[in-house]
Design a protein around this motif. Structure first.
Motif, PDB file in Angstrom:
ATOM      1  N   THR A   1       0.838  -1.192   0.000  1.00 46.45           N
ATOM      2  CA  THR A   1       0.000   0.000   0.000  1.00 46.45           C
ATOM      3  C   THR A   1       0.873   1.242   0.000  1.00 46.45           C
ATOM      4  N   TYR A   2       1.749   1.327   0.992  1.00 51.32           N
ATOM      5  CA  TYR A   2       2.655   2.469   1.085  1.00 51.32           C
ATOM      6  C   TYR A   2       4.069   2.150   0.617  1.00 51.32           C
ATOM      7  N   LEU A   3       4.421   0.892   0.635  1.00 48.32           N
ATOM      8  CA  LEU A   3       5.739   0.494   0.137  1.00 48.32           C
ATOM      9  C   LEU A   3       5.678  -0.948  -0.339  1.00 48.32           C
ATOM     10  N   SER A   4       6.569  -1.283  -1.253  1.00 50.51           N
ATOM     11  CA  SER A   4       6.611  -2.634  -1.807  1.00 50.51           C
ATOM     12  C   SER A   4       7.196  -3.593  -0.765  1.00 50.51           C
ATOM     13  N   PRO A   5       6.887  -4.888  -0.867  1.00 53.61           N
ATOM     14  CA  PRO A   5       7.391  -5.842   0.129  1.00 53.61           C
ATOM     15  C   PRO A   5       8.906  -5.871   0.255  1.00 53.61           C
ATOM     16  N   ASP A   6       9.633  -5.482  -0.821  1.00 54.07           N
ATOM     17  CA  ASP A   6      11.093  -5.454  -0.720  1.00 54.07           C
ATOM     18  C   ASP A   6      11.614  -4.096  -0.251  1.00 54.07           C
ATOM     19  N   GLY A   7      10.725  -3.129  -0.058  1.00 55.97           N
ATOM     20  CA  GLY A   7      11.123  -1.823   0.439  1.00 55.97           C
ATOM     21  C   GLY A   7      11.761  -0.909  -0.587  1.00 55.97           C
ATOM     22  N   HIS A   8      11.785  -1.320  -1.857  1.00 52.46           N
ATOM     23  CA  HIS A   8      12.452  -0.518  -2.888  1.00 52.46           C
ATOM     24  C   HIS A   8      11.535   0.519  -3.523  1.00 52.46           C
ATOM     25  N   TRP A   9      10.233   0.295  -3.460  1.00 48.84           N
ATOM     26  CA  TRP A   9       9.266   1.231  -4.043  1.00 48.84           C
ATOM     27  C   TRP A   9       8.413   1.844  -2.948  1.00 48.84           C
ATOM     28  N   LEU A  10       8.120   3.120  -3.090  1.00 47.48           N
ATOM     29  CA  LEU A  10       7.172   3.796  -2.211  1.00 47.48           C
ATOM     30  C   LEU A  10       5.913   4.120  -2.999  1.00 47.48           C
ATOM     31  N   GLY A  11       4.794   4.149  -2.299  1.00 51.75           N
ATOM     32  CA  GLY A  11       3.531   4.473  -2.951  1.00 51.75           C
ATOM     33  C   GLY A  11       2.819   5.606  -2.236  1.00 51.75           C
ATOM     34  N   ALA A  12       2.276   6.511  -3.014  1.00 48.64           N
ATOM     35  CA  ALA A  12       1.456   7.601  -2.471  1.00 48.64           C
ATOM     36  C   ALA A  12       0.098   7.544  -3.148  1.00 48.64           C
ATOM     37  N   ALA A  13      -0.957   7.535  -2.365  1.00 40.18           N
ATOM     38  CA  ALA A  13      -2.317   7.484  -2.903  1.00 40.18           C
ATOM     39  C   ALA A  13      -2.938   8.867  -2.813  1.00 40.18           C
ATOM     40  N   VAL A  14      -3.297   9.418  -3.967  1.00 39.23           N
ATOM     41  CA  VAL A  14      -3.917  10.741  -4.030  1.00 39.23           C
ATOM     42  C   VAL A  14      -5.342  10.560  -4.525  1.00 39.23           C
ATOM     43  N   TYR A  15      -6.305  10.964  -3.710  1.00 38.65           N
ATOM     44  CA  TYR A  15      -7.717  10.845  -4.065  1.00 38.65           C
ATOM     45  C   TYR A  15      -8.240  12.225  -4.439  1.00 38.65           C
ATOM     46  N   LEU A  16      -8.667  12.361  -5.696  1.00 39.16           N
ATOM     47  CA  LEU A  16      -9.168  13.638  -6.188  1.00 39.16           C
ATOM     48  C   LEU A  16     -10.655  13.773  -5.890  1.00 39.16           C
ATOM     49  N   ARG A  17     -11.102  14.987  -5.805  1.00 43.35           N
ATOM     50  CA  ARG A  17     -12.535  15.227  -5.600  1.00 43.35           C
ATOM     51  C   ARG A  17     -13.293  14.814  -6.856  1.00 43.35           C
ATOM     52  N   SER A  18     -14.496  14.305  -6.655  1.00 41.34           N
ATOM     53  CA  SER A  18     -15.259  13.748  -7.772  1.00 41.34           C
ATOM     54  C   SER A  18     -15.788  14.815  -8.714  1.00 41.34           C
ATOM     55  N   ASP A  19     -15.841  16.082  -8.269  1.00 47.19           N
ATOM     56  CA  ASP A  19     -16.433  17.127  -9.105  1.00 47.19           C
ATOM     57  C   ASP A  19     -15.413  17.895  -9.934  1.00 47.19           C
ATOM     58  N   VAL A  20     -14.172  17.409  -9.989  1.00 45.45           N
ATOM     59  CA  VAL A  20     -13.146  18.102 -10.762  1.00 45.45           C
ATOM     60  C   VAL A  20     -12.873  17.355 -12.059  1.00 45.45           C
ATOM     61  N   ASP A  21     -12.251  18.041 -12.995  1.00 43.25           N
ATOM     62  CA  ASP A  21     -11.781  17.392 -14.219  1.00 43.25           C
ATOM     63  C   ASP A  21     -10.559  16.569 -13.831  1.00 43.25           C
ATOM     64  N   SER A  22     -10.743  15.256 -13.723  1.00 43.19           N
ATOM     65  CA  SER A  22      -9.687  14.405 -13.163  1.00 43.19           C
ATOM     66  C   SER A  22      -8.411  14.417 -13.996  1.00 43.19           C
ATOM     67  N   ALA A  23      -8.548  14.460 -15.323  1.00 41.19           N
ATOM     68  CA  ALA A  23      -7.358  14.474 -16.177  1.00 41.19           C
ATOM     69  C   ALA A  23      -6.578  15.771 -15.986  1.00 41.19           C
ATOM     70  N   GLU A  24      -7.283  16.883 -15.942  1.00 38.60           N
ATOM     71  CA  GLU A  24      -6.619  18.167 -15.743  1.00 38.60           C
ATOM     72  C   GLU A  24      -5.999  18.250 -14.349  1.00 38.60           C
ATOM     73  N   ALA A  25      -6.748  17.779 -13.336  1.00 36.83           N
ATOM     74  CA  ALA A  25      -6.229  17.814 -11.968  1.00 36.83           C
ATOM     75  C   ALA A  25      -5.004  16.917 -11.832  1.00 36.83           C
ATOM     76  N   PHE A  26      -5.029  15.778 -12.496  1.00 37.83           N
ATOM     77  CA  PHE A  26      -3.861  14.894 -12.461  1.00 37.83           C
ATOM     78  C   PHE A  26      -2.644  15.595 -13.048  1.00 37.83           C
ATOM     79  N   ASP A  27      -2.818  16.206 -14.202  1.00 40.50           N
ATOM     80  CA  ASP A  27      -1.696  16.839 -14.894  1.00 40.50           C
ATOM     81  C   ASP A  27      -1.213  18.090 -14.159  1.00 40.50           C
ATOM     82  N   ARG A  28      -2.146  18.952 -13.811  1.00 38.85           N
ATOM     83  CA  ARG A  28      -1.781  20.266 -13.269  1.00 38.85           C
ATOM     84  C   ARG A  28      -1.442  20.227 -11.784  1.00 38.85           C
TER      85      ARG A  28
END
Length: 956
Positions: free
Chosen positions: A150-177
């Motif tokens: 969820t936050y890191l891979s089992p070998d500890g080499h990768w980190l993960g960040a989960a970003v949840y966008l609001r449902s009323d925004v343009d998700s593609a634009e919000a992702f990019d910008r």
């Protein structure tokens, strides 16, 4: 019709000027064109699945997930400088209005006990600077089950960040910008970054769409020009049909801009269709004018007669084509219905432009000297079709027989067709989305959120929490899904840190005491609403396959229908007869063993578990429930009591001798059967001197001793149950500490005095139990998430495929029947299309081509486009019969007048579709390749099977 053209030709300059003005107007609207590849917008917004998805997305931010995966380009990823940068990025993302919630290893909830106090904080609230401390922190993270994948891979080499966008925004634009920009600002120079999730898919789909449109439209235009030139070697035959194409395409995109209809992944197919169809109408009009020029009539009359000669077949072709596309309007998917609407509009516009612009242009241009056909026709020389006509006449029986065998062979493969709406697979193999998919599948739980939604009066109460936990344990058993999370999990962990047991409390007060530590935590927003009435059990799946999503959806639906009826009972076991208590606990044991089996599916997959024997063991244990006076219980309880009495925190300041006396008398009371609160209170009152005794404090102490005794009995029950069940557990489960703590938590709930069961399991209990229980009713329990929405998309695509195919075929047949006024001729006219579709769809099953949102349009598009060839050939054949020719002579005439036009048009359309093979997205490539084959089959069967049937059926 000829009279109309005779009048219109006098206004040729005005017609051309109006066409020019309209074209300029539509081109000016292009600035309003937008892109939208968010698949949830394609689904009907009134669909219950979509409504729940959007609702949970708005309340919990659970839909628009961007999973950011990070790995250092050099050295370790878990190091101070990168963690500081990740923290800065996380904090900046939290401040953005487009972001609902963001979490990473930095802000992951960390529940710990320090000096007897429970603390809930961010895991890396302070980032260690020393290598030793940092390694220790990494090892700590790797031991936390809810951090791994969820936050890191089992070998500890990768980190993960989960970003949840609001449902009323343009998700593609919000992702990019927002997401992409902020992450790369802080980390791109030292870290390899990849993005997964629906918003990132939408962004990259838009990106490839723009790229494809810029490439494909010019290539298609040049391809059509080349085909027309090689076919006719005439400037007008090249320029005028091409002009029809350009104008109709521009007008359609202008209409899309006016009505604010966004472009999507199927939009690149739209100019291909219009170019192929528009050029067909232009080709037939130019061909008729060139072949029927004569000095017997005036210029106006000659043009009017020539245009009138092809007016009916062009009108029929455009009408049937429009009907084919109009059939898409029945689809409940905006993606498909919008395509059908504007493709149909483009067809009509192409017909109108052909009927007005080409005759007007010929009228204004000077006449050219006619050349011999052999010198003006190249690829489609009429001589070729003269030979083909005689071969068809000679071999009509054999052609029909071979066609029937081929048709039957391919039709038998149709049941083998599979459907797939795996969006990630649509991108090129070396594209960013495909790379990310491989990384996420290997190191994380996936980026497709999936959840079970609950709505009731108070989800924070013990009963509802236990049902959330039950749903959690069920979801833990699902293959290719991450460890689920709900507020129940967080309360269990708090209880473990505070009271030493990973279980849910049994009273509202106990829950409230634990909930205090969670107040203000951001992660609660993702799991429960502020009024505590709505909540989610949340997980993620790494699978992108539609077949898996359907199985997942059915499995969860079956679980909800079977295990989570809308009404339960919470029963307090206090003061109930022992026999009744035992029966209730036995039912609870059976209920909790379901959860044990689900957990084993996760921690020991494929291993055997003797459920029947486990149930027997627990029921035997319930029958010999340990009494408070048993030595095993009193020994544990005495340790607890003495550890409290002999501390400096004891409520009364009494001598050590008095404390010893108190401990002995309490122990004696329990061993003699006086184990209730009132007995403990009397002992305390007797031992503690009256001058310092306070009744309220004494009552509180008595309650504490009673609760400690109750806990001691529960610990004995759990210990005995664990020892008895251990031999039944598979070895991987016995060795897994995470499974052990979860099993222990379930056993503690079996041992406590709260039972939560579905109402349908409460039969055979009388009013006494009813009086000690309360109803727990849910307004709604349902599943939500992207997999369910994707299966709903697949469902609508399939239904739309059947509806549009049946409607297009029926309407086309009806139109042919009304125009031809002959059932026989109507059936014969649609035979080439039936043959084409049978072979194409049989090829899907034979070659393993999966139906998706693009290939599902093949049938209606093939009907709409391919029927043109049949219409033109039948029209030529019937014209010959009306002139008094024999059927054989009528076939020769049809080949001579229509063969070259059909061949030129089909070649232009095929090459136009072939251009889609240059597209970036695989569905367009597949669609292009299939339509090339479909158009070839439609044209080929119209020039072979169709005339053979006309001859053998003796049409008159």
């Amino acid at each position: 019709m000829e009279r109309i053209w005779s009048k219109l030709l006098k206004f040729s300059w005005l017609i051309i000027f109006l066409v020019f003005l309209l074209t300029v107007f539509f081109i000016l609207q292009f600035k309003h064109l937008t892109y939208q590849n968010k698949f949830t917008t394609w689904l009907p917004q009134d669909d219950p699945v979509v409504r729940l998805l959007l609702d949970t997305g708005e309340k919990f931010g659970s839909t628009e997930l961007v999973l950011v995966t990070l790995k250092a380009r050099e050295g370790e990823t878990f190091r101070p400088d990168l963690l500081h940068s990740l923290k800065e990025a996380t904090e900046e993302l939290k401040q953005q209005k487009e972001v609902f919630y963001v979490t990473s290893i930095i802000s992951a909830p960390n529940i710990k006990s320090l000096d007897g106090e429970v603390i809930v904080s961010d895991f890396l609230d302070e980032i260690p600077e020393s290598e030793t401390e940092l390694k220790a922190k990494l090892q700590e993270a790797l031991t936390k089950e809810n951090y791994l994948s969820t936050y890191l891979s089992p070998d500890g080499h990768w980190l993960g960040a989960a970003v949840y966008l609001r449902s009323d925004v343009d998700s593609a634009e919000a992702f990019d910008r927002v997401v992409k920009a902020i992450m790369e600002k802080h980390l791109a120079d030292r870290v390899e970054i990849h993005y997964a999730g629906e918003p990132s898919f939408t962004y990259y789909a838009d990106k490839y769409l723009k790229k494809d449109l810029k490439l494909l439209v010019p290539v298609i235009v040049l391809t059509v020009l080349l085909v027309l030139y090689l076919s006719f070697r005439k400037l007008r035959a090249v320029f005028l049909p091409s002009l029809v194409v350009w104008l109709s395409t521009a007008w359609v995109f202008g209409l899309m801009a006016i009505f604010r209809v966004p472009m999507n992944l199927v939009t690149p197919a739209l100019p291909v269709l219009l170019i192929g169809l528009g050029s067909a109408y232009g080709i037939h009009m130019v061909n008729s004018i060139d072949q029927n020029r004569t000095n017997d009539f005036s210029r106006v009359e000659g043009l009017a007669r020539s245009a009138g000669r092809v007016a009916l077949p062009i009108f029929m072709a455009s009408t049937t084509t429009m009907v084919g596309f109009a059939s898409f309007v029945t689809a409940r998917l905006g993606l498909i219905s919008n395509f059908g609407i504007f493709a149909g509009a483009g067809v009509i516009l192409a017909m109108l432009i052909t009927f007005t612009l080409i005759p007007s242009t010929y009228y204004l241009l000077p006449d050219r000297k006619q050349r011999k056909a052999a010198k003006t026709i190249s690829l489609v020389n009429p001589d070729y079709f003269y030979s083909l006509a005689h071969w068809v006449i000679k071999s009509s029986r054999e052609i029909i027989q071979v066609g029937a065998v081929v048709f039957i062979f391919f039709v038998l493969w149709i049941p083998a067709i599979k459907r797939e709406v795996n969006f990630t697979s649509y991108f090129p193999p070396d594209s960013e989305p495909r790379k990310t998919e491989r990384i996420v599948s290997a190191n994380f739980d996936g980026a497709a959120p999936i959840s079970i939604y609950f709505k009731t009066d108070n989800l924070r109460a013990p009963g509802p929490l236990r049902l959330l936990r039950r749903a959690e344990n069920f979801m833990a058993s699902l293959p290719q899904c991450g460890l689920p999370l709900s507020v129940a999990e967080m309360v269990e962990e708090l209880n473990e840190k505070m009271n030493g047991r990973f279980s849910l409390p049994e009273t509202d007060g106990q829950v409230a005491n634990l909930w205090f530590f969670l107040e203000g935590r951001d992660e609660l927003r993702q799991l429960i609403t502020e009024d505590f009435k709505e909540g989610l059990v949340f997980s993620r799946t790494s699978s992108v396959r539609t077949e898996f999503h359907w199985k997942l959806r059915k499995t969860i639906n079956d679980f909800i229908d079977r295990e989570l009826p809308l009404e339960f009972r919470e029963i307090s076991l206090k003061n109930l007869p022992n026999e009744t208590v035992s029966e209730l606990r036995k039912k609870e044991a059976d209920y909790l063993l379901d959860e044990v089996e689900w957990l084993l599916s996760r921690y020991a997959p494929g291993e055997a578990f003797n459920r029947q024997e486990a149930e027997r063991i627990l029921k035997d244990l319930i029958d010999i429930w340990p009494a408070a006076s048993e030595s095993e219980v009193t020994s544990l309880w005495r340790q607890e009591v003495e550890s409290y009495i002999y501390t400096d925190y004891f409520d009364f300041e009494i001598s050590r001798a008095k404390r010893k006396e108190l401990a002995e008398k309490l122990f004696l009371a329990v061993t003699s059967g006086r184990d209730d609160e009132s007995s403990f209170f009397e002992v305390i009152k007797t031992v503690v001197p009256s001058r310092i005794f306070e009744e309220e404090t004494g009552l509180r102490m008595a309650n504490t001793f009673f609760l400690r005794l109750k806990e001691a009995r529960e610990k004995v029950v759990v210990s005995r149950a664990e020892k008895s069940l251990r031999s039944l557990l598979p070895k991987p489960a016995r060795q897994n500490s995470h499974f052990g703590r979860r099993l222990e938590g379930l056993l503690f709930e079996l041992a406590d005095e709260l039972v939560v069961l579905p109402k349908n399991r409460m039969i055979n209990f009388g009013p006494e139990v009813a009086a000690k229980s309360r109803a727990l009713k849910f307004e709604k329990i349902d599943q939500s998430g992207l997999p369910q929405a994707l299966t709903q998309l697949d469902h609508y695509l399939f239904v739309s495929q059947i509806q549009s195919f049946a409607l297009a075929l029926a309407l086309t047949f009806f139109i042919m029947l009304m125009i031809r006024k002959s059932l026989k001729l109507g059936l014969i006219s649609i035979t080439p299309i039936l043959f084409t579709l049978g072979v194409v769809y049989g090829f899907f099953g034979l070659a393993g081509v999966e139906l998706d949102y693009v290939t599902m349009m093949v049938a209606s598009v093939s009907i709409g486009v391919g029927i043109d060839y049949s219409i033109h050939f039948v029209h030529g054949f019937m014209t010959g019969l009306r002139q008094g020719l024999s059927p054989q002579e009528a076939v020769v005439l049809a080949f001579r007048e229509k063969g070259s036009s059909i061949a030129a048009n089909s070649l232009a359309v095929m090459l136009g579709f072939a251009v889609l093979l240059l597209a970036s997205m695989s569905p367009l490539q597949t669609f292009g390749g299939i339509m090339v084959g479909s158009m070839f089959l439609a044209a080929f069967s119209s020039l072979t099977i169709l005339p053979a049937l006309l001859l053998r059926a003796k049409v008159k």
